[in-house]
Enzyme design. Structure first.
Site, PDB file in Angstrom:
ATOM      1  N   ARG A  58     -13.632  -8.519  -7.278  1.00 50.07           N
ATOM      2  CA  ARG A  58     -12.439  -8.164  -7.959  1.00 50.07           C
ATOM      3  C   ARG A  58     -12.376  -6.691  -7.959  1.00 50.07           C
ATOM      4  NH1 ARG A  58     -11.013 -11.625 -12.872  1.00 50.07           N
ATOM      5  NH2 ARG A  58     -12.580 -10.408 -13.695  1.00 50.07           N
ATOM      6  N   GLU A  95     -29.198 -13.255 -16.113  1.00 51.40           N
ATOM      7  CA  GLU A  95     -29.709 -14.186 -17.231  1.00 51.40           C
ATOM      8  C   GLU A  95     -31.109 -14.802 -16.887  1.00 51.40           C
ATOM      9  OE1 GLU A  95     -28.087 -16.549 -20.818  1.00 51.40           O
ATOM     10  OE2 GLU A  95     -26.644 -15.828 -19.205  1.00 51.40           O
TER      11      GLU A  95
END
Length: 170
Positions: A58, A95
């Site tokens: 994006r 993460e």
């Protein structure tokens, strides 16, 4: 212009508990697209920019527009294995686990002034990896530009020492 009115929230995407900020509603509106492009350019001011570097995917929407505005080239950063020529890579922590980003080895020259642009500043890991990659190539990061910043994730803290600007903050 209130840019937030052009951003659509998609609950539970891509997984439960996440509220995804959908920018396609901004991109499809010609006036909003033009005003957003102009505002992103204004955030950089009159700094000299040689290359605009952006991460897939994006970030690619506005980075070439920034490049044209600053008479600078556009350089894509992609996930490992997606660029065809010799690359320079940077591994960073997620993460759960790690990921690697790559840039063509000949895309950035020592001494160039680089504007980094992405759609969202979240935890800051991706942007930091790109900053480190650009600096390892001998170039200078003049600014990190973001369309959106999710301030509650404190990604700006990871980019301490770099100039960071965001058009829209949540």
């Amino acid at each position: 212009m209130d840019f937030k009115t052009y951003i659509r929230d998609i609950p539970d995407f891509p997984k439960d508990g996440v509220v995804f900020k959908d920018i396609t509603t901004l991109l499809k509106d010609a006036k909003a697209l033009k005003m957003t492009s102009e505002a992103l350019c204004q955030m950089v001011g009159d700094q000299k920019v040689d290359k605009v570097v952006s991460m897939e995917s994006r970030g690619f929407f506005f980075a070439p527009i920034l490049g044209v505005h600053f008479n600078a080239g556009f350089v894509p950063v992609r996930k490992k294995g997606r660029l065809p020529a010799k690359t320079v890579g940077q591994t960073y922590n997620l993460e759960y686990g790690t990921d690697t980003l790559e840039i063509h080895a000949d895309a950035i020259s020592p001494g160039e002034r680089v504007l980094i642009h992405d759609d969202v500043l979240a935890t800051g890991g991706t942007a930091l990896a790109v900053c480190q990659m650009i600096e390892s190539m001998g170039a200078q990061v003049v600014q990190c530009n973001f369309l959106l910043e999710l301030g509650f994730l404190e990604g700006r803290k990871k980019l301490e020492g770099f100039k960071v600007k965001s058009l829209i903050s949540y």
